[in-house]
Design a protein around this motif. Sequence first.
Motif, PDB file in Angstrom:
ATOM      1  N   LEU A  95       0.828  -1.214   0.000  1.00  9.47           N
ATOM      2  CA  LEU A  95       0.000   0.000   0.000  1.00  9.47           C
ATOM      3  C   LEU A  95       0.857   1.255   0.000  1.00  9.47           C
ATOM      4  O   LEU A  95       0.487   2.290  -0.557  1.00  9.47           O
ATOM      5  N   HIS A  96       2.018   1.159   0.642  1.00 11.99           N
ATOM      6  CA  HIS A  96       2.939   2.301   0.741  1.00 11.99           C
ATOM      7  C   HIS A  96       3.791   2.417  -0.531  1.00 11.99           C
ATOM      8  O   HIS A  96       4.534   3.388  -0.708  1.00 11.99           O
ATOM      9  N   GLY A  97       3.702   1.407  -1.395  1.00 14.00           N
ATOM     10  CA  GLY A  97       4.446   1.448  -2.654  1.00 14.00           C
ATOM     11  C   GLY A  97       5.908   1.075  -2.524  1.00 14.00           C
ATOM     12  O   GLY A  97       6.727   1.461  -3.350  1.00 14.00           O
ATOM     13  N   LEU A  98       6.248   0.320  -1.492  1.00 19.46           N
ATOM     14  CA  LEU A  98       7.641  -0.093  -1.319  1.00 19.46           C
ATOM     15  C   LEU A  98       7.956  -1.343  -2.128  1.00 19.46           C
ATOM     16  O   LEU A  98       9.102  -1.581  -2.490  1.00 19.46           O
ATOM     17  N   ILE A  99       6.929  -2.153  -2.368  1.00 18.00           N
ATOM     18  CA  ILE A  99       7.102  -3.306  -3.256  1.00 18.00           C
ATOM     19  C   ILE A  99       5.981  -3.300  -4.293  1.00 18.00           C
ATOM     20  O   ILE A  99       4.923  -2.728  -4.074  1.00 18.00           O
ATOM     21  N   GLU A 100       6.282  -3.924  -5.417  1.00 19.68           N
ATOM     22  CA  GLU A 100       5.352  -3.937  -6.540  1.00 19.68           C
ATOM     23  C   GLU A 100       4.573  -5.244  -6.539  1.00 19.68           C
ATOM     24  O   GLU A 100       5.170  -6.317  -6.447  1.00 19.68           O
ATOM     25  N   PRO A 101       3.260  -5.170  -6.681  1.00 20.77           N
ATOM     26  CA  PRO A 101       2.500  -6.417  -6.777  1.00 20.77           C
ATOM     27  C   PRO A 101       2.691  -7.048  -8.160  1.00 20.77           C
ATOM     28  O   PRO A 101       2.999  -6.335  -9.109  1.00 20.77           O
ATOM     29  N   GLN A 102       2.501  -8.367  -8.232  1.00 19.19           N
ATOM     30  CA  GLN A 102       2.581  -9.020  -9.553  1.00 19.19           C
ATOM     31  C   GLN A 102       1.317  -8.722 -10.363  1.00 19.19           C
ATOM     32  O   GLN A 102       1.370  -8.606 -11.573  1.00 19.19           O
ATOM     33  N   SER A 103       0.197  -8.627  -9.656  1.00 16.98           N
ATOM     34  CA  SER A 103      -1.024  -8.236 -10.369  1.00 16.98           C
ATOM     35  C   SER A 103      -1.967  -7.537  -9.411  1.00 16.98           C
ATOM     36  O   SER A 103      -1.748  -7.516  -8.203  1.00 16.98           O
ATOM     37  N   GLY A 104      -3.004  -6.945  -9.991  1.00 16.68           N
ATOM     38  CA  GLY A 104      -3.944  -6.181  -9.189  1.00 16.68           C
ATOM     39  C   GLY A 104      -3.550  -4.720  -9.173  1.00 16.68           C
ATOM     40  O   GLY A 104      -2.522  -4.334  -9.731  1.00 16.68           O
ATOM     41  N   SER A 105      -4.404  -3.902  -8.540  1.00 15.02           N
ATOM     42  CA  SER A 105      -4.116  -2.465  -8.546  1.00 15.02           C
ATOM     43  C   SER A 105      -4.392  -1.832  -7.191  1.00 15.02           C
ATOM     44  O   SER A 105      -5.217  -2.304  -6.414  1.00 15.02           O
ATOM     45  N   ILE A 106      -3.653  -0.769  -6.930  1.00 12.71           N
ATOM     46  CA  ILE A 106      -3.834   0.028  -5.718  1.00 12.71           C
ATOM     47  C   ILE A 106      -3.971   1.470  -6.162  1.00 12.71           C
ATOM     48  O   ILE A 106      -3.120   1.971  -6.904  1.00 12.71           O
ATOM     49  N   ALA A 107      -5.040   2.134  -5.735  1.00 15.66           N
ATOM     50  CA  ALA A 107      -5.195   3.541  -6.075  1.00 15.66           C
ATOM     51  C   ALA A 107      -5.535   4.338  -4.823  1.00 15.66           C
ATOM     52  O   ALA A 107      -6.376   3.929  -4.020  1.00 15.66           O
ATOM     53  N   TRP A 108      -4.836   5.453  -4.659  1.00 13.64           N
ATOM     54  CA  TRP A 108      -5.118   6.381  -3.562  1.00 13.64           C
ATOM     55  C   TRP A 108      -5.859   7.555  -4.158  1.00 13.64           C
ATOM     56  O   TRP A 108      -5.273   8.328  -4.916  1.00 13.64           O
TER      57      TRP A 108
END
Lengths: 244, 235
Positions: free
Chosen positions: A60-73
């Motif tokens: 959520l903090h953007g320190l690691i990248e997910p392989q899939s899916g999305s996070i939006a603030w």
Amino acid sequence: MLDQPVSKSKCQLPLTVTGLAFSAGGARLIDGLDLVLTDHDTTVVMGPNGAGKSLLVRLLHGLIEPQSGSIAWNGEPCGPATRQRQAMVFQKPVLLRRSVAANVDFVLKLKGGSNRERLNRLLAQANLLDKAAQPARALSGGEQQRLALARALASDPEVLFLDEPTASLDPTSTQLIETVIAEASARGVKVILVTHDAGQARRLANEMVFIHNGAVVEHSSADTFFKQPASKAARDYLAGKLVI
Amino acid sequence: MQDFAEAFRLAFGLVAAMDDDLVEIIGLSMRVSLTAVLIAAVVGLPLGALLATVRFTGRAAAVVIVNALMGLPPVVVGLLVYMALSNAGPLGFLQFLYTPAAMIIAQSILITPIVAALTRQIIEQMNAEYAEQFASLSVPWHTRVAALITDARYALLTVLLAGFGRAVAEVGAVIIVGGNIAHLTRVMTTAIALETSKGDLALALALGIVLLAIALAVNGAVMSLRAGAESRAHA
Ligand SMILES: Nc1ncnc2c1ncn2[C@@H]1O[C@H](COP(=O)(O)OP(=O)(O)OP(=O)(O)O)[C@@H](O)[C@H]1O
Ligand SMILES: [Mg+2]
């Protein structure tokens, strides 16, 4: 004097997470996680050891990248720009090899707001004023956590992640940290707190997120969660039983 | 050839009397090697920090090369600097050959890889520890490097001392490019080599004693720095 309140209009909420997946070493550690946070009050994340709580807050903090899916603030994809307005206290804080004051001042300078008064206020709030000149790494575990929190607040975050900030702390330190968290929350900082301490969750949480096997199994108001948890996993966890 | 014990007696006499030649030679040695360390620090510290913190293609190869250059044989460095500075060489116009400047250049080349390689190791380790915290705080690259160098200052100082130790004790490079000219380019190590071959063991020994004392002092400084850093919980 307190820090400026965070205005709700420039806030990063809502947080929208869809189909989040993160694997490492051949294991799906975060497994299709969906979550929407709209509440400005404190969100507490609970779940058994290894559930993926620390991984989730890192994502959520953007320190690691997910392989899939999305996070939006608030519609903005999670990345360096969203991270800049957030702060995190890690499960194991890394303090700079400098004095207590210099650790906080480093962040104040970074954000362009270094001044004595603010520095002293942050240290006083963490009850570290009398240790200001001491090397940060010589502090006790509880003092280190307090310093890590003071340093995180020095960056004036809109969102504050706290990963078990009071694990292994004595009741006084725990209370002090909870007070600082509550004050930040009252100023409008969105707090996302990971903890195993049900008492602490009750004291601070407005809403609860329960994580199990890398997915959200329960997301409800704190009242509901503690009175009648819907999932078997959460019931077992709260009852101190092995969560399968 | 003098008697062994007599040589020692004379040597200590020279050291105790602060013999003029002795002081001149020691002074030049210190000036040359300290300047070389300064240059190695200015080049090697940022280079090491760069290798430790920036990912670029060819980085692994660069690290291997810098590590390998730590073992540069002094005579080879001397030879290459000689060729560059000789009248026919590309830098011949500088007229540096057989001057202290040539010796400083040779020693700088010798110890810059040492400073760079050890700096990389130290900074890389600390960077791995700090990386996530710095990422969380969105620390820009230049601030990150400055913070790492600041926080590693004790370890880096010991690196510079190690570089100085190697420079001041080195003979192969300075004798080739300096020529061991009395009152001009004669330093401790080249003087020891010459005086020993001439059979003047007293002066050679006196210089040897000073060189040993310097080595001991440098090691002592390294150890007390380390102990001091640990007691201040900086390590
Ligand atoms: N980089 C990684 N590589 C491989 N496995 C990892 C990695 N990071 C985390 N894990 C694994 O992912 C799982 C979740 O880890 P995480 O740290 O998020 O747990 P947690 O919910 O925070 O647990 P705790 O309550 O013990 O802090 C663990 O089983 C952990 O071993
Ligand atoms: Mg964790």
